[in-house]
Design a protein around this motif. Sequence first.
Motif, short mmCIF file in Angstrom:
data_model
loop_
_atom_site.label_atom_id
_atom_site.label_comp_id
_atom_site.label_asym_id
_atom_site.label_seq_id
_atom_site.Cartn_x
_atom_site.Cartn_y
_atom_site.Cartn_z
N ASN A 174 0.86 -1.18 0.00
CA ASN A 174 0.00 0.00 0.00
C ASN A 174 0.91 1.24 0.00
OD1 ASN A 174 -2.19 1.74 0.19
ND2 ASN A 174 -2.13 1.73 2.43
N PRO A 175 0.84 2.07 -1.05
CA PRO A 175 -0.07 1.99 -2.20
C PRO A 175 0.47 1.08 -3.29
CG PRO A 175 1.26 3.95 -2.38
CD PRO A 175 1.67 3.30 -1.08
N THR A 176 -0.35 0.90 -4.34
CA THR A 176 0.05 0.19 -5.55
C THR A 176 0.20 1.20 -6.68
OG1 THR A 176 -0.96 -1.92 -4.96
CG2 THR A 176 -0.67 -1.48 -7.30
N ARG A 177 1.26 1.05 -7.43
CA ARG A 177 1.49 1.93 -8.58
C ARG A 177 0.93 1.29 -9.85
NH1 ARG A 177 7.09 5.15 -9.56
NH2 ARG A 177 6.14 6.34 -7.87
N VAL A 178 0.01 1.99 -10.50
CA VAL A 178 -0.57 1.54 -11.76
C VAL A 178 0.12 2.31 -12.88
CG1 VAL A 178 -2.68 1.46 -13.15
CG2 VAL A 178 -2.78 0.99 -10.69
N VAL A 179 0.67 1.58 -13.87
CA VAL A 179 1.51 2.19 -14.90
C VAL A 179 1.07 1.71 -16.28
CG1 VAL A 179 3.88 2.50 -15.74
CG2 VAL A 179 3.45 2.20 -13.28
N PHE A 180 1.07 2.64 -17.24
CA PHE A 180 0.79 2.31 -18.64
C PHE A 180 1.87 2.92 -19.52
CE2 PHE A 180 -3.38 2.44 -16.59
CZ PHE A 180 -3.93 1.23 -17.00
#
Length: 376
Positions: free
Chosen positions: A335-341
């Motif tokens: 926590n937290p989680t990194r969301v990547v595109f």
Amino acid sequence: MTGGTRSRRVLLLLLLIGVAAPAASGVVTDGLLPNGDFEQGPDASQMNGTRVMSPNSIPHWEISGFVEYIVSGQKQDDMILPVPEGARAVRLGNDATIRQLLSVTRKKTYSITFSAARTCAQAEKLNVSVGPESGVLPIQTVYTSSGWDSYSYAFRARHSTVWLTIHNPGVEEDPACGPLIDFIAINTLNPPRREKGNILRNGDFEEGPFIFPDTAWGALVPPLDEDDVSPLPGWMVMSDTKVVKYVDAAHHAVPQGARAVELVAGREAALLQEVPTTPGRWYRLSFSVGDAGNGCAAPLAVEAYAGRATARVQYESRGMGGSRRASLEFAAAANPTRVVFQSYNHHMKPDGTLCGPVLDDVALVSVRRRARRLLL
């Protein structure tokens, strides 16, 4: 000196100060800044050739350094200097600055959008600042066939009046070698929100920088440091010099709603957001991948990362629009989680300009039971 004489002198001094000090207009409204297109220019007596000599000769702006006033179609050697809209623009040469005093609402967040074009310098960059906040925007990569790109920069107002400053820190052998600037606008940014059932903020990309309605190239969102305010609320761009492109449905194929993001820099730029998660709990990340309908015909692919999970989503583009939906399920490791595109590859249109897959309608939800990672 009598009291009456002293009072008259104090009054005269105050009047002189009032005349000399620049005044901000009323609180700015979304759209073009006062004389943000530079169509109101200096008198001929205030110029030496194309160079503007007086600091206050361009209405609503204050200048310093080597600033030129450019007319559409003007030539420099064999190069024609274009203007994106209207008939006038400015060029910032060596150590040149333009600035305008703005009235804003304290504690609100704003995004500035302006159009810039390279001329004869090679590694051009611009320093944009509002009050104590500043950022350096790399503009050496050109993302349009016209040569003009629109860049965005965001700030949170600390005071009710602020100086917006655009500065060219470069020093070239030819002092006139610097970027052209035109079309400067402002947009009020609302706090990034979460849709019901979506842990991500601004997952539909509907909140973002101002896009000029008469231009077809969107607005570029530059790389940011951790403490910077993002012109794309909720999201950050990680890169050394590359950007992502914020596009609108009026000029592009957008999978959902009115706005989306085109990943134009391949693996050199990543779009990311950190979200609160519970370690060990399972989540589903879903999103749309497509093409912008701008002639980017290629086997496009987006790589998505969430915690320790990854997925590559392919979309066979014919450059005419369209999209597909995909999802990725994962167990949060922290926590937290990194969301990547990011785009898996670099792509170019037939005219040589960069393009890439469109990303839109991103959602993250908690799922009750463990499921294997899957793509739909």
